[in-house]
Design a protein around this motif. Structure first.
Motif, PDB file in Angstrom:
ATOM      1  N   ASN A   1      -2.630  -2.929  -0.069  1.00 55.55           N
ATOM      2  CA  ASN A   1      -1.175  -3.027  -0.096  1.00 55.55           C
ATOM      3  C   ASN A   1      -0.635  -4.456  -0.089  1.00 55.55           C
ATOM      4  O   ASN A   1       0.555  -4.667  -0.253  1.00 55.55           O
ATOM      5  CB  ASN A   1      -0.565  -2.255   1.065  1.00 55.55           C
ATOM      6  CG  ASN A   1      -0.216  -0.846   0.629  1.00 55.55           C
ATOM      7  OD1 ASN A   1      -0.056  -0.586  -0.568  1.00 55.55           O
ATOM      8  ND2 ASN A   1      -0.112   0.063   1.581  1.00 55.55           N
TER       9      ASN A   1
ATOM     10  N   LEU B   1      -1.252  -6.328  -2.387  1.00 53.13           N
ATOM     11  CA  LEU B   1      -1.018  -6.564  -3.810  1.00 53.13           C
ATOM     12  C   LEU B   1       0.140  -5.712  -4.276  1.00 53.13           C
ATOM     13  O   LEU B   1       0.462  -4.705  -3.664  1.00 53.13           O
ATOM     14  CB  LEU B   1      -2.257  -6.141  -4.609  1.00 53.13           C
ATOM     15  CG  LEU B   1      -3.561  -6.837  -4.282  1.00 53.13           C
ATOM     16  CD1 LEU B   1      -4.724  -6.004  -4.792  1.00 53.13           C
ATOM     17  CD2 LEU B   1      -3.575  -8.215  -4.924  1.00 53.13           C
ATOM     18  N   LYS B   2       0.713  -6.098  -5.425  1.00 54.31           N
ATOM     19  CA  LYS B   2       1.695  -5.207  -6.037  1.00 54.31           C
ATOM     20  C   LYS B   2       0.945  -4.041  -6.663  1.00 54.31           C
ATOM     21  O   LYS B   2      -0.011  -4.241  -7.407  1.00 54.31           O
ATOM     22  CB  LYS B   2       2.492  -5.950  -7.096  1.00 54.31           C
ATOM     23  CG  LYS B   2       3.459  -6.937  -6.469  1.00 54.31           C
ATOM     24  CD  LYS B   2       4.678  -7.140  -7.325  1.00 54.31           C
ATOM     25  CE  LYS B   2       5.649  -8.063  -6.601  1.00 54.31           C
ATOM     26  NZ  LYS B   2       6.885  -8.257  -7.360  1.00 54.31           N
ATOM     27  N   VAL B   3       1.359  -2.841  -6.312  1.00 56.60           N
ATOM     28  CA  VAL B   3       0.700  -1.634  -6.807  1.00 56.60           C
ATOM     29  C   VAL B   3       1.769  -0.731  -7.408  1.00 56.60           C
ATOM     30  O   VAL B   3       2.767  -0.461  -6.743  1.00 56.60           O
ATOM     31  CB  VAL B   3      -0.016  -0.912  -5.643  1.00 56.60           C
ATOM     32  CG1 VAL B   3      -0.691   0.350  -6.149  1.00 56.60           C
ATOM     33  CG2 VAL B   3      -1.037  -1.829  -4.988  1.00 56.60           C
TER      34      VAL B   3
END
Lengths: 253, 193
Positions: free
Chosen positions: B107, B109-111
């Motif tokens: 999370n 990271l951009k997901v």
């Protein structure tokens, strides 16, 4: 490394591009498919088609267009404009669109985001948000920025993420058409607030504006129309300029 | 050559069909087990959510057919993920072709990861003519960790497997049909296996 994306946007009316385009090498300046192919070959990372047709024939002409684009173009594309139901989305995705973008319909019926994400997956649901500042507060607007709502941009962005949007396409109506640069402060706030990619839109005038929106605005992608259509900025030059500024971009050739 | 794209209701099927057309081949869409078994090449697409895609696949009975195929099979995106043992998404049991579990990106990271990223450590004939660090288009929230069946890797926060191969089974996390000329070359290599 995941690269920052450059996305030309084509406005479509009755299956034709509307904003005047200034491509000498186009056989038919109003043919969106031909323009899309040119952008794909020049290194655009994605395309957005925004349909502004208001007639009853809308759906059929749009579906035909999507089919033709999917047939010819080998990069992803998003379709937006007046999409308001699960059926609308289904027919566009089945015709070859990679993503759809919803705007007013999501504001009027936020549950639509949940329904679309559940049925098709978040990855193909882009929520477009138009906003401008009123008394220093970013407020969501509808109908291309003409109709204000009582919804705050940052609240709405958080909500659409929670409801399952895969991306946010944020257009600052204060910046759109000014060619003075993107709304980088609001973009940076958005990027920190939500954990999904943010596409910056509105205000592109020169290459430095793109550099700024990726560095200061923390945008994941940048969308523009006229600077590309009128060849004020060549995508190849833009990519090289971004690279010179230490921004990770895809330079295909 | 007979190319079948498995049509089970979860996939960007038109895009793949058109990409194959651009390469000068024709593909048919099918959910018929006999037709799929008789094909020279099989493409197993997939977009959307893992458990609902697996439900659709099971309702066609093709979950039993795919692992028994003998010709080259290419799973794309969610198609590849469903060929693994298990997907965290929707707690989904996979087809157990690739011996690895699919897990969610961290999370921090951009997901989802959306966009063009590089593939490297290329180890298969499907990458003939493809340069190391070539860019491919990816859209996904779940990933396959590095493992013995990896034939390409990509980095997003961590290094993960962005393509897999085991015998006649191939899988790509990226979308070759949407990855410009290089992606089309990978599709062509697969079709010419």
């Amino acid at each position: 490394m995941l690269t920052k994306r450059i996305i030309p946007c084509l406005d479509i009316k009755n299956g034709r591009t509307v904003k005047g385009v200034n491509f000498v090498d186009l056989r038919d300046a109003g043919d969106p498919v031909e323009l899309a192919e040119i952008y794909a070959n020049e290194g655009a990372d994605e395309l957005v088609f925004l349909d502004i047709t208001a007639t009853e024939q809308k759906r059929k002409t749009l579906v035909d267009l999507v089919m033709h684009v999917a047939e010819k173009v080998n990069i992803p594309f998003t379709v937006g404009g007046g999409i308001s139901s699960v059926e609308d989305v289904e027919i566009l995705l089945n015709s070859g669109a990679d993503k759809v973008s919803i705007n007013s319909s999501a504001v009027k019926n936020p549950k639509l985001i949940n329904e679309l994400a559940a049925k098709f997956g978040s990855q193909c649901i882009v929520v477009a948000i138009d906003a401008k500042q009123i008394d220093g507060e970013w407020m969501v607007h509808l109908v291309g920025g003409k109709v204000p709502t009582a919804i705050k941009l940052f609240d709405w962005a958080k909500e659409v993420e929670q409801r399952g949007a895969g991306e946010i396409l944020f257009t600052s109506m204060d910046h759109d058409g000014t060619k003075n640069g993107f709304a980088n402060k609001a973009l940076a706030t958005l990027s920190k607030l939500v954990n999904i990619p943010i596409i910056a839109s509105g205000g592109a005038g020169n290459m430095q504006h793109f550099v700024d929106t990726f560095i200061d605005g923390k945008a994941d992608a940048a969308l523009a129309a006229s600077v590309f259509h009128f060849k004020e900025i060549e995508i190849v030059d833009l990519k090289n300029e971004l690279k010179r500024n230490g921004i990770s971009v895809r330079i295909p050739f | 050559m007979k190319i079948v794209i498995i049509n089970y209701g979860a996939g960007n099927i038109q895009s793949i069909k058109f990409a194959i057309q651009r390469l000068g081949f024709e593909a048919v869409l099918s959910n018929n087990a006999e037709e799929i078994k008789a094909a020279d090449k099989v493409i197993f697409p997939g977009v959307g959510e893992a458990s609902s895609a697996m439900k659709m696949l099971k309702s066609t009975g093709l979950d039993k057919v795919i692992p028994t195929l003998k010709q080259p099979v290419l799973g794309i995106c969610l198609g590849m993920q469903l060929m693994c043992n298990y997907c965290e998404e929707g707690n989904t049991q996979g087809l157990r072709i690739f011996d690895v579990d699919v897990v969610k990106f961290d999370n921090s990271l951009k997901v989802p990861q959306i966009g063009w990223n590089q593939i490297e450590n290329l180890k298969s004939e499907v990458f003939k003519g493809i340069n190391e660090k070539e860019y491919m288009y990816l859209v996904h929230s779940f990933y396959v960790p590095l493992n013995n069946e990896a034939i390409a890797t990509t980095e997003y926060g961590i290094k993960y497997a962005s393509a897999l191969q085991k015998n006649n089974f191939y899988g790509t996390q990226f979308h070759p049909e949407k990855s410009s000329i290089a992606g089309e070359q990978i599709l062509k290599n697969f079709l010419e296996l």
